[in-house]
Design an enzyme around this catalytic site. Structure first.
Site, mmCIF file in Angstrom:
data_model
loop_
_atom_site.group_PDB
_atom_site.id
_atom_site.type_symbol
_atom_site.label_atom_id
_atom_site.label_comp_id
_atom_site.label_asym_id
_atom_site.label_seq_id
_atom_site.Cartn_x
_atom_site.Cartn_y
_atom_site.Cartn_z
ATOM 1 N N LYS A 89 0.840 -1.214 0.000
ATOM 2 C CA LYS A 89 0.000 0.000 0.000
ATOM 3 C C LYS A 89 0.868 1.254 0.000
ATOM 4 O O LYS A 89 1.900 1.328 0.676
ATOM 5 C CB LYS A 89 -0.923 0.000 1.222
ATOM 6 C CG LYS A 89 -1.914 1.164 1.221
ATOM 7 C CD LYS A 89 -2.949 1.003 2.327
ATOM 8 C CE LYS A 89 -3.705 2.301 2.603
ATOM 9 N NZ LYS A 89 -4.754 2.575 1.617
ATOM 10 N N CYS A 116 -4.785 7.670 -7.521
ATOM 11 C CA CYS A 116 -5.736 7.788 -6.418
ATOM 12 C C CYS A 116 -6.595 9.037 -6.598
ATOM 13 O O CYS A 116 -6.074 10.146 -6.671
ATOM 14 C CB CYS A 116 -4.995 7.825 -5.093
ATOM 15 S SG CYS A 116 -6.117 7.832 -3.704
ATOM 16 N N LYS A 158 1.167 3.537 -12.340
ATOM 17 C CA LYS A 158 -0.243 3.164 -12.201
ATOM 18 C C LYS A 158 -1.127 4.304 -12.668
ATOM 19 O O LYS A 158 -1.012 5.433 -12.175
ATOM 20 C CB LYS A 158 -0.566 2.801 -10.751
ATOM 21 C CG LYS A 158 -1.984 2.249 -10.576
ATOM 22 C CD LYS A 158 -2.177 1.611 -9.216
ATOM 23 C CE LYS A 158 -3.570 1.046 -9.051
ATOM 24 N NZ LYS A 158 -3.734 0.384 -7.744
#
Lengths: 445, 434
Positions: free
Chosen positions: B45, B139, B177
């Site tokens: 994470k 995110c 990502k």
């Protein structure tokens, strides 16, 4: 407790109170909210759904199930009640396995239909628990209609008429309204005094006066009703019971299954109800099954249903037969009673095997005896004392269209009228449709 | 049993199933149990820069949508990157990698868009022995308000810049990502490649509001009566993710750039589809959060069985479907199908009829006995009847053979391939040279 299932003769308290309470609890526990959502999710929302067609009252089943699945069971209940004001009782007593659930496409697909009956109960119970009556009366019309019989047909008719703004007097010969819902259905299908609660809820519409202990032909006549009211609806059911036509029918221990069930339904303490050690129920309909199962649940050691035709011809559904078998009831098919044996009191039933040729049932000559200290007759009911002037169709009041009888301004519906299956739901449909027809007729006048 | 050993960017793992950077990979305790359960690797994470850890809300972090029987179809979250101290995470990463050398250990990172910040954290990560880093440019909540996460992922030039910084600073492979919260995912992918990325991974979560509380009028999840857009994931996002993976896989500018596929992978079949569209491996999160780590057993057994049945290796599968993804204009307009209803399988629900009747084509007839039949002269082969039929395989789309007459157009089916670029109705049609 002094008695047991093995106590000879007819005796009360064969089982302890706890066992009786358990035996006569709800046959199907109500769905809780989560179970209802899971069950509702299985509905495919069919186009022109076969279940609607199969329902005698044509409830929009896919719509009400969708309303449950979107967490508005109150709206679902209204969808049901618009078509069937006794939707709560029908959810409990309808033979759904031969109606909506038999037609459900998931029955075809996987032999497991959507649980329409239990979902209907979930919806109707939810709304009724809130004490909400979802309909209002139209403006008063000044018309007055007499309804004879406060059973499903009469109540449905009265409610629909009241909604239209008419005033209604319901006459019933019994002390309580409800008809067979109150007096004639197995206890475990209508627990916690549901039949009366439903009547009270239905009466909230207003404009309906209930007059009990009034028997047509004794306390009032059809002629009086015709002159006192704008219209009459006859929904008094079938008060007579067919005779056994077997020797020894008058021996002690022989009685009508409908009376046995009525006593049971009115009992406040089941341990005071006497039941035989060896019970034989004669007949093949729902009444026979209800009487047999309840005899077993009261603690009878041996309960047998004797039916003169084969299993496939039995009016009680396969589901009802399996229910009875699961409670320990034995079935003897293709046999008929010849004589009730005993010295004043029944001790055994002499039976003869039958063969069915064409439409007639005949004895084969081979006989057998089964122990029987209680014999319950469930071989059908008849119209008892039909008012004069009414044309009959066979043994029932002849009707055409939406319950129109041969007399002007007299309608009939439910079990006493010709046509239709003798089901609660059919009676509701007939009462409702007659009310619409009465309303149309009065509006034209 | 097919060999599921995976080699992604030279990083070996016993299978191609990694746990995505998310709550299940936030600490040693979890990651070790995931490895015990059989996961091939994890993306730890996201770590932030050194300093006071981030803080999370103290109310609900997740919202959900459900299918039948409360089956979780979509999940969203407003949780931020790890809120544990950097040194604790680094110590645990090092410890886990030492104990599980055969598993892939990727570390997700998100620090401010300053070269010093990246240069500061990369040596610390490298020291743990981790196999690679994944730059969290996706995110969509919280951190994006501070110029990180999706705020970077939505600006290709920033992606290229931080990727380049990382490549210049560390020997570790760099995976970027990507966020799906962008109009054309090829732009950030190209930027990552231009910056020197070894691979991209996608998709991150999708900005979303799962529901509105109709009593309090707060979005869910509700924090003291207010809600914020959270990141959406789970089975519901798979189609979006598959498309984005395919877009990058077939883009000539990024073709060959390794892809780690993410987005609603719940079963082996989902994973196989990502692989077929060009992903070299897959990352899983919501399914593990919903059902626990044990699902990896089904992922492994299912993929293995499938490869055996197909007689394929894992590498054979990767990219197998990519060439079949094309633009609409190249679809064969001479491919003609008609719906066929298997009357034996039909349960007579009538959903095909209602859908066809009310959607527009009126190409299914209904008889009094509820027999439903396709009217070929009206059927445009839209497939909606197949999609709404509750019986698997009851309605199929059958191809008309060349020479057969299409009753709708009245013309025989041509055996030639022909598409919009050559269609007479296309104003831009270029006459094919005779």
């Amino acid at each position: 407790m002094t008695n047991s299932p093995f106590t000879p003769g007819i005796a009360p308290a064969r089982l302890p109170q706890e066992a009786l309470a358990e035996n006569f609890a709800d046959l199907h526990a109500p769905l809780d909210a989560h179970e209802a959502l899971v069950a509702a999710d299985r509905c495919y929302f069919c186009h022109d759904a076969p279940c609607i067609t199969a329902c005698p009252t044509s409830i929009d089943i896919p719509l009400f199930i969708r309303q449950i699945s979107t967490d508005t069971p109150e709206a679902a209940a209204k969808t049901i009640f618009e078509q069937n004001i006794l939707g709560g009782m029908c959810a409990r007593v309808c033979p759904t396995e031969t109606l909506c659930e038999e037609a459900c496409v998931r029955e075809a697909a996987e032999g497991k239909p959507v649980e329409i009956g239990r979902l209907q109960r979930y919806a109707t119970d939810t709304l009724m628990a809130k004490g909400v009556h979802p309909f209002e009366r139209a403006a008063p019309t000044g018309r007055k209609i007499a309804v004879v019989g406060a059973g499903p047909a009469g109540l449905a008719c009265a409610h629909r008429l009241a909604m239209k703004g008419h005033d209604v007097d319901i006459y019933d010969k019994r002390a309580k309204a409800g008809g067979l819902n109150e007096y004639g259905i197995a206890s475990y299908k209508s627990t916690e005094n549901f039949a009366q609660a439903e009547v009270d809820w239905l009466m909230q519409i207003g404009g309906i006066t209930l007059l009990t202990d009034r028997t047509l032909g004794q306390d009032l006549t059809l002629g009086e009703l015709q002159s006192d009211y704008d219209a009459v609806f006859l929904g008094m059911g079938l008060a007579g019971v067919n005779a056994l036509r077997a020797n020894g029918e008058t021996r002690e221990g022989v009685s009508d299954a409908v009376a046995f069930i009525a006593d049971l339904r009115q009992s406040t303490d089941l341990s005071t109800l006497p039941v035989g050690r060896n019970v034989v129920v004669i007949g093949g309909g729902m009444t026979a099954v209800d009487a047999a199962v309840q005899s077993k649940l009261l603690g009878a050691e041996n309960v047998t249903i004797l039916y003169r035709r084969g299993r496939d011809a039995m009016p009680a559904s396969r589901y009802e037969q399996d229910l009875a078998a699961s409670k320990g009831v034995r079935f003897i098919f293709n046999a008929m009673p010849l004589e009730v044996l005993g010295n004043g009191t029944a001790t055994a039933l002499r039976c003869e095997y039958t063969k069915v040729e064409g439409n007639s049932v005949q004895g084969t000559g081979e006989t057998f005896d089964i122990p029987a200290d209680q014999v319950l007759k469930a071989i059908g009911q008849t119209l008892h004392g039909s008012p004069e002037g009414l044309t009959l169709d066979g043994a029932k009041i002849a009707v055409t269209g939406a319950g129109r009888t041969s007399l002007d301004r007299v309608w009939a519906g439910g079990d006493c009228a010709s046509g239709g299956e003798d089901l609660t739901v059919t009676a509701v449909a007939e009462g409702r449709d007659a009310a619409e027809d009465i309303h149309a007729a009065l509006s034209d006048a | 049993m097919a060999d599921l050993t995976s080699n992604f960017l030279g990083i070996k793992s016993p299978n191609p199933f990694w746990l995505a950077s998310a709550p299940p990979t936030d600490k040693q305790y979890n990651v070790e149990r995931a490895f015990e359960a059989g996961w091939g690797g994890v993306v730890w994470k996201t770590l932030g820069a050194e300093g006071p850890p981030v803080v999370n809300v103290n109310g609900p972090r997740y919202g959900a949508i459900y299918g039948a029987d409360r089956r979780l179809l979509g999940l969203n979250n407003i949780e931020l990157i790890t809120d544990r101290p950097l040194e604790v995470n680094l110590r645990e990463i090092k410890e886990v990698k030492r104990k599980w050398p055969d598993r892939a250990m990727i570390v997700s990172l998100m620090v401010p868009c300053e070269e010093e910040a990246w240069k500061a954290i990369l040596p610390l990560v490298e020291e743990t022995g981790a196999d690679a880093i994944e730059l969290n440019c996706g995110c969509p909540h919280g951190m994006s308000e501070r110029g990180m996460g999706a705020a970077v992922g939505q600006a290709p030039d920033l992606i290229e810049m931080i990727t380049r910084w990382c490549k210049q600073t560390t020997r570790m492979p760099v995976i970027v990502k990507l966020t799906p919260n962008i109009t054309d995912v090829r732009a950030p992918a190209r930027a990552a490649k231009a910056g020197g990325a070894d691979a991209v991974s996608l998709i991150n979560t999708i900005s979303s509001i799962t529901s509105v509380n109709l009593d309090t009028f707060s979005p869910e999840p509700s924090i003291d009566g207010k809600g914020s857009h959270g990141g959406y994931c789970g089975p519901a996002v798979k189609p979006i993710a598959l498309n984005m993976v395919a877009e990058i896989a077939r883009d000539p500018e990024t073709a060959g750039l390794p892809i780690s596929g993410i987005g609603g992978v719940t079963t082996w079949r989902d994973a196989a589809e990502f692989l077929a569209l060009g992903a070299g491996n897959v990352q899983v999160c919501t399914a593990a959060m919903t059902y626990g780590f044990k699902i990896v057993e089904e992922l492994k057994s299912g993929l293995s069985q499938y490869l055996d049945e197909q007689g394929m290796s894992l590498d054979d599968l990767v990219g197998r479907a990519t060439p079949n993804v094309t633009d609409w204009q190249y679809l064969n307009l001479n491919y003609v199908t008609k719906a066929r209803i298997d009357q034996y399988a039909c349960i007579k629900c009538g959903r095909c009829y209602a859908a066809c009747e009310d959607t527009s084509h009126q190409a299914i007839s209904m008889s009094a006995d509820r027999t439903f039949e396709v009217i070929d002269a009206e059927c445009v082969a839209c497939n909606l009847c197949v999609n709404v039929c509750p019986v698997d395989g009851c309605i199929t789309m059958e191809e008309l053979a060349a020479g057969e007459q299409d009753l709708r157009t009245g013309k025989p089916v041509s055996k030639e391939y022909a598409n919009w670029t050559t269609h007479p109705n296309n104003p831009a049609t270029v006459e094919a040279a005779e």
